[in-house]
Design a protein around this motif. Structure first.
Motif, PDB file in Angstrom:
ATOM      1  N   TYR A  14       0.862  -1.169   0.000  1.00 30.65           N
ATOM      2  CA  TYR A  14       0.000   0.000   0.000  1.00 30.65           C
ATOM      3  C   TYR A  14       0.902   1.223   0.000  1.00 30.65           C
ATOM      4  CZ  TYR A  14      -3.686   3.264   1.075  1.00 30.65           C
ATOM      5  OH  TYR A  14      -4.575   4.304   1.003  1.00 30.65           O
ATOM      6  N   HIS A  30      -5.549   4.439  -2.049  1.00 31.04           N
ATOM      7  CA  HIS A  30      -6.887   5.020  -2.127  1.00 31.04           C
ATOM      8  C   HIS A  30      -6.884   6.095  -3.220  1.00 31.04           C
ATOM      9  CE1 HIS A  30      -7.821   3.123   1.740  1.00 31.04           C
ATOM     10  NE2 HIS A  30      -9.086   3.311   1.385  1.00 31.04           N
ATOM     11  N   ASP A  51     -11.935  -1.075  -6.325  1.00 30.76           N
ATOM     12  CA  ASP A  51     -13.089  -1.198  -5.435  1.00 30.76           C
ATOM     13  C   ASP A  51     -13.653   0.209  -5.313  1.00 30.76           C
ATOM     14  OD1 ASP A  51     -14.939  -1.242  -3.394  1.00 30.76           O
ATOM     15  OD2 ASP A  51     -13.661  -2.280  -1.960  1.00 30.76           O
ATOM     16  N   ASN A  53     -16.456   1.163  -4.096  1.00 38.11           N
ATOM     17  CA  ASN A  53     -17.138   1.412  -2.815  1.00 38.11           C
ATOM     18  C   ASN A  53     -16.181   1.970  -1.766  1.00 38.11           C
ATOM     19  OD1 ASN A  53     -19.565   0.532  -3.831  1.00 38.11           O
ATOM     20  ND2 ASN A  53     -19.349  -1.537  -3.038  1.00 38.11           N
ATOM     21  N   GLN A  54     -14.964   1.429  -1.707  1.00 37.99           N
ATOM     22  CA  GLN A  54     -13.964   1.881  -0.734  1.00 37.99           C
ATOM     23  C   GLN A  54     -13.005   2.915  -1.336  1.00 37.99           C
ATOM     24  OE1 GLN A  54     -13.889   1.160   2.538  1.00 37.99           O
ATOM     25  NE2 GLN A  54     -15.767  -0.002   2.213  1.00 37.99           N
ATOM     26  N   SER A  80      -8.399  -6.056   1.247  1.00 37.81           N
ATOM     27  CA  SER A  80      -9.189  -6.475   2.406  1.00 37.81           C
ATOM     28  C   SER A  80      -8.770  -5.719   3.665  1.00 37.81           C
ATOM     29  CB  SER A  80      -9.037  -7.980   2.613  1.00 37.81           C
ATOM     30  OG  SER A  80      -9.803  -8.406   3.706  1.00 37.81           O
ATOM     31  N   LYS A  81      -7.477  -5.548   3.854  1.00 40.51           N
ATOM     32  CA  LYS A  81      -6.947  -4.820   5.021  1.00 40.51           C
ATOM     33  C   LYS A  81      -7.506  -3.401   5.092  1.00 40.51           C
ATOM     34  CE  LYS A  81      -2.610  -3.212   7.034  1.00 40.51           C
ATOM     35  NZ  LYS A  81      -1.164  -3.167   6.907  1.00 40.51           N
ATOM     36  N   TYR A  82      -7.788  -2.817   3.936  1.00 38.53           N
ATOM     37  CA  TYR A  82      -8.301  -1.452   3.882  1.00 38.53           C
ATOM     38  C   TYR A  82      -9.814  -1.398   3.676  1.00 38.53           C
ATOM     39  CZ  TYR A  82      -3.582   0.179   4.265  1.00 38.53           C
ATOM     40  OH  TYR A  82      -2.321   0.435   4.754  1.00 38.53           O
ATOM     41  N   GLY A  83     -10.495  -2.501   3.973  1.00 38.44           N
ATOM     42  CA  GLY A  83     -11.946  -2.487   4.048  1.00 38.44           C
ATOM     43  C   GLY A  83     -12.721  -3.039   2.873  1.00 38.44           C
ATOM     44  N   SER A  84     -12.050  -3.550   1.857  1.00 41.09           N
ATOM     45  CA  SER A  84     -12.767  -4.067   0.686  1.00 41.09           C
ATOM     46  C   SER A  84     -13.430  -5.409   0.975  1.00 41.09           C
ATOM     47  CB  SER A  84     -11.810  -4.268  -0.494  1.00 41.09           C
ATOM     48  OG  SER A  84     -11.429  -3.044  -1.036  1.00 41.09           O
ATOM     49  N   ASN A  85     -14.624  -5.556   0.426  1.00 41.20           N
ATOM     50  CA  ASN A  85     -15.256  -6.867   0.331  1.00 41.20           C
ATOM     51  C   ASN A  85     -14.868  -7.428  -1.029  1.00 41.20           C
ATOM     52  OD1 ASN A  85     -16.737  -6.788   2.788  1.00 41.20           O
ATOM     53  ND2 ASN A  85     -18.165  -5.372   1.822  1.00 41.20           N
ATOM     54  N   ASP A  88     -16.863  -6.746  -4.133  1.00 41.42           N
ATOM     55  CA  ASP A  88     -16.898  -5.385  -4.675  1.00 41.42           C
ATOM     56  C   ASP A  88     -15.717  -5.076  -5.594  1.00 41.42           C
ATOM     57  OD1 ASP A  88     -19.221  -4.786  -3.273  1.00 41.42           O
ATOM     58  OD2 ASP A  88     -18.099  -4.073  -1.516  1.00 41.42           O
TER      59      ASP A  88
END
Length: 177
Positions: A14, A30, A51, A53-54, A80-85, A88
């Protein structure tokens, strides 16, 4: 711009700011960081990830070594660590050397399940895209969210191919931002 000094690994990191990142083959950030991610390829698979959404994007360099060690799963882990499903995430595999032309020997084939290797007249051919797709589906990325180029970099003279042109091969730059 953030780029990486690629080493044919399964390392993905990241990034918060622009720069050149060593010892990695994938970058994730991001969208709000206002960074464009860049990689180079010449037969390897450029993997674009989103993603929405995130607000997360990723760009992955996946050669046979990175694909065999599931670099794409390293990337989905960062998402995933940063909130992704996983459901998505959308993925696009850009042009790479397709299974029609990617002839391999036992030194490479031993690193892959046989379902990704095709025998044509006693010669072995590898499907990197199928392995990446299989890895993505295994962690919950929906098949309908995976898109693949049908361009073979070896066959199409408009694209850079290390396998075809050896040391004279140029590089293609992939950018997401």
């Amino acid at each position: 711009i953030a780029s990486c000094l690629q080493i044919h690994s399964n390392h993905v990191q990241y990034v918060y700011k622009s720069g050149v990142y060593k010892n990695t083959d994938g970058l994730v950030t991001h969208i709000d960081n206002n960074i464009s991610l860049v990689i180079q390829t010449a037969d390897c698979v450029p993997i674009f990830m989103l993603d929405s959404n995130q607000g997360i994007i990723g760009l992955i360099h996946s050669g046979w070594k990175g694909t065999s060690t599931s670099i794409i799963l390293s990337a989905t882990s960062v998402f995933s660590k940063y909130g992704s499903n996983m459901s998505d995430i959308k993925v696009y595999l850009g042009p790479w050397i397709q299974s029609c032309c990617y002839e391999i020997k036992n030194d490479v084939s031993k690193h892959f399940d046989k379902k990704f290797i095709f025998n044509k007249n006693g010669r072995l051919f590898l499907d990197l895209g199928l392995k990446i797709q299989s890895d993505l589906i295994s962690v919950g990325v929906e098949n309908g969210n995976i898109f693949k180029s049908d361009i073979c970099t070896y066959e199409n003279q408009q694209f850079c191919s290390y396998r075809r042109d050896n040391h004279k091969a140029g590089r293609m730059y992939s950018i997401i931002g």
